[in-house]
Design an enzyme around this catalytic site. Sequence first.
Site, PDB file in Angstrom:
ATOM      1  N   PHE A  39     -14.196   3.520   3.718  1.00 45.39           N
ATOM      2  CA  PHE A  39     -12.888   1.989   3.224  1.00 45.39           C
ATOM      3  C   PHE A  39     -12.284   3.421   2.150  1.00 45.39           C
ATOM      4  O   PHE A  39     -13.557   3.291   0.699  1.00 45.39           O
ATOM      5  CB  PHE A  39     -13.340   1.003   2.979  1.00 45.39           C
ATOM      6  CG  PHE A  39     -12.836   0.226   2.419  1.00 45.39           C
ATOM      7  CD1 PHE A  39     -12.046  -0.635   3.612  1.00 45.39           C
ATOM      8  CD2 PHE A  39     -12.172  -0.349   0.775  1.00 45.39           C
ATOM      9  CE1 PHE A  39     -10.837  -0.912   3.198  1.00 45.39           C
ATOM     10  CE2 PHE A  39     -11.336  -1.104   1.175  1.00 45.39           C
ATOM     11  CZ  PHE A  39     -10.273  -1.725   1.824  1.00 45.39           C
TER      12      PHE A  39
ATOM     13  N   ASP B 200      -5.212   1.752  10.236  1.00 48.36           N
ATOM     14  CA  ASP B 200      -7.176   1.967  10.852  1.00 48.36           C
ATOM     15  C   ASP B 200      -6.578   1.169  12.459  1.00 48.36           C
ATOM     16  O   ASP B 200      -6.930   2.239  13.465  1.00 48.36           O
ATOM     17  CB  ASP B 200      -7.329   0.485   9.655  1.00 48.36           C
ATOM     18  CG  ASP B 200      -8.735   0.479   9.619  1.00 48.36           C
ATOM     19  OD1 ASP B 200      -9.700   1.327  10.485  1.00 48.36           O
ATOM     20  OD2 ASP B 200      -9.432  -0.077   8.835  1.00 48.36           O
TER      21      ASP B 200
ATOM     22  N   GLY C 202       0.653  -1.263   0.093  1.00 46.83           N
ATOM     23  CA  GLY C 202      -0.407  -0.147   0.025  1.00 46.83           C
ATOM     24  C   GLY C 202       0.456   1.341  -0.058  1.00 46.83           C
ATOM     25  O   GLY C 202      -0.201   1.602  -0.246  1.00 46.83           O
TER      26      GLY C 202
ATOM     27  N   ARG D 110      -5.206   0.319  -6.848  1.00 45.20           N
ATOM     28  CA  ARG D 110      -3.766   1.014  -6.538  1.00 45.20           C
ATOM     29  C   ARG D 110      -3.751   1.734  -7.385  1.00 45.20           C
ATOM     30  O   ARG D 110      -2.641   2.995  -7.026  1.00 45.20           O
ATOM     31  CB  ARG D 110      -2.610  -0.431  -6.088  1.00 45.20           C
ATOM     32  CG  ARG D 110      -3.016  -0.894  -4.954  1.00 45.20           C
ATOM     33  CD  ARG D 110      -2.199  -1.560  -5.345  1.00 45.20           C
ATOM     34  NE  ARG D 110      -2.020  -2.714  -3.996  1.00 45.20           N
ATOM     35  CZ  ARG D 110      -2.238  -3.382  -2.585  1.00 45.20           C
ATOM     36  NH1 ARG D 110      -2.247  -1.777  -1.716  1.00 45.20           N
ATOM     37  NH2 ARG D 110      -2.070  -4.525  -2.504  1.00 45.20           N
TER      38      ARG D 110
HETATM   39  P1  IMP Z   1      -4.625  -1.743  10.396  1.00 40.13           P
HETATM   40  O1  IMP Z   1      -3.298  -2.795  10.824  1.00 40.13           O
HETATM   41  O2  IMP Z   1      -6.363  -2.144  10.410  1.00 40.13           O
HETATM   42  O3  IMP Z   1      -4.187  -0.016  10.805  1.00 40.13           O
HETATM   43  O4  IMP Z   1      -5.117  -1.536   9.107  1.00 40.13           O
HETATM   44  C1  IMP Z   1      -3.751  -1.494   8.326  1.00 40.13           C
HETATM   45  C2  IMP Z   1      -4.099  -1.998   6.838  1.00 40.13           C
HETATM   46  O5  IMP Z   1      -4.891  -1.981   6.238  1.00 40.13           O
HETATM   47  C3  IMP Z   1      -3.093  -0.073   5.705  1.00 40.13           C
HETATM   48  O6  IMP Z   1      -2.100  -0.775   5.406  1.00 40.13           O
HETATM   49  C4  IMP Z   1      -3.872  -0.955   4.440  1.00 40.13           C
HETATM   50  O7  IMP Z   1      -3.589  -2.372   3.204  1.00 40.13           O
HETATM   51  C5  IMP Z   1      -5.131  -1.320   4.969  1.00 40.13           C
HETATM   52  N1  IMP Z   1      -6.611  -0.784   5.212  1.00 40.13           N
HETATM   53  C6  IMP Z   1      -7.356   0.000   6.184  1.00 40.13           C
HETATM   54  N2  IMP Z   1      -7.782   0.846   6.182  1.00 40.13           N
HETATM   55  C7  IMP Z   1      -7.896   0.832   4.411  1.00 40.13           C
HETATM   56  C8  IMP Z   1      -8.789   1.474   3.600  1.00 40.13           C
HETATM   57  O8  IMP Z   1      -9.683   2.381   3.624  1.00 40.13           O
HETATM   58  N3  IMP Z   1      -8.856   0.604   2.060  1.00 40.13           N
HETATM   59  C9  IMP Z   1      -7.912   0.278   2.228  1.00 40.13           C
HETATM   60  N4  IMP Z   1      -7.440  -0.492   2.785  1.00 40.13           N
HETATM   61  C10 IMP Z   1      -7.386  -0.580   4.131  1.00 40.13           C
HETATM   62 MG    MG Z   2      -1.368  -1.972   3.199  1.00 39.57          MG
END
Ligand code: IMP
Ligand code: MG
Length: 215
Positions: free
Chosen positions: A172, A123, A64, A185
Amino acid sequence: MAGLDHDHALISVLADGLFRLMQSDIERVLFDGPAIHKRLDELAEQITADYSDRELTVIAILTGSLMFTSDLLRRIPLPLKLDCLSVVSYHGKTQPSGEVIFKQFADPDVGGRDILILDDILDTGHTLAAVREKLETAKPRSIRVCVLLSKREQRPREVDADYIGFEIDDEFVVGYGLDFMERYRNLPYVGVLRKELLERMASDDSVMLSQAKHL
Ligand code: IMP
Ligand code: MG
């Protein structure tokens, strides 16, 4: 020659149509290319000032943060090292699983170094907490976190980012490196994915809206 020109024209019309189809899955654009680049100028200036007296080691979390890393680092005129970590935390769904899998961990040279972790979005905090914990075992001198986006919400894991591009609501988003099931992407902006598509995916795992329109 005329035939080749004709082929190129046809390909460009087709590609334009396919790109529009992908864009039609986006409910609205949150940050367009110029807005992202303007914010990257500011972030890079801040990071450059903070690391001007020590060598920075950047650890980019793939996939990402690919676009973000590439555009940000070219704005930082300091000697630095770059390494990447490949992490899966979503398993193709929109809800975080809480499980973070290191697809490959090539033991970046972290010991005694000043580390800046780059990720696309903060997130739930599971990903960054897991990466931080893993890197801390190699005893770096310092660790900071920089994310392009941070969702304003209660996080199950207490993780703070030191540098944040933009704060967003709990929606999202895709584009500029961020994906939904590995797609979108390559959109040159960050946009909110249509809810309809997310809801549809919750019941049917097999098609994206833009693909469904092809059928
Ligand atoms: P976390 O572990 O929940 O903080 O999420 C981090 C990872 O989840 C990011 O590096 C993204 O790959 C994915 N992610 C979280 N929210 C989104 C979103 O709104 N769109 C796309 N990918 C997301
Ligand atoms: Mg990611």
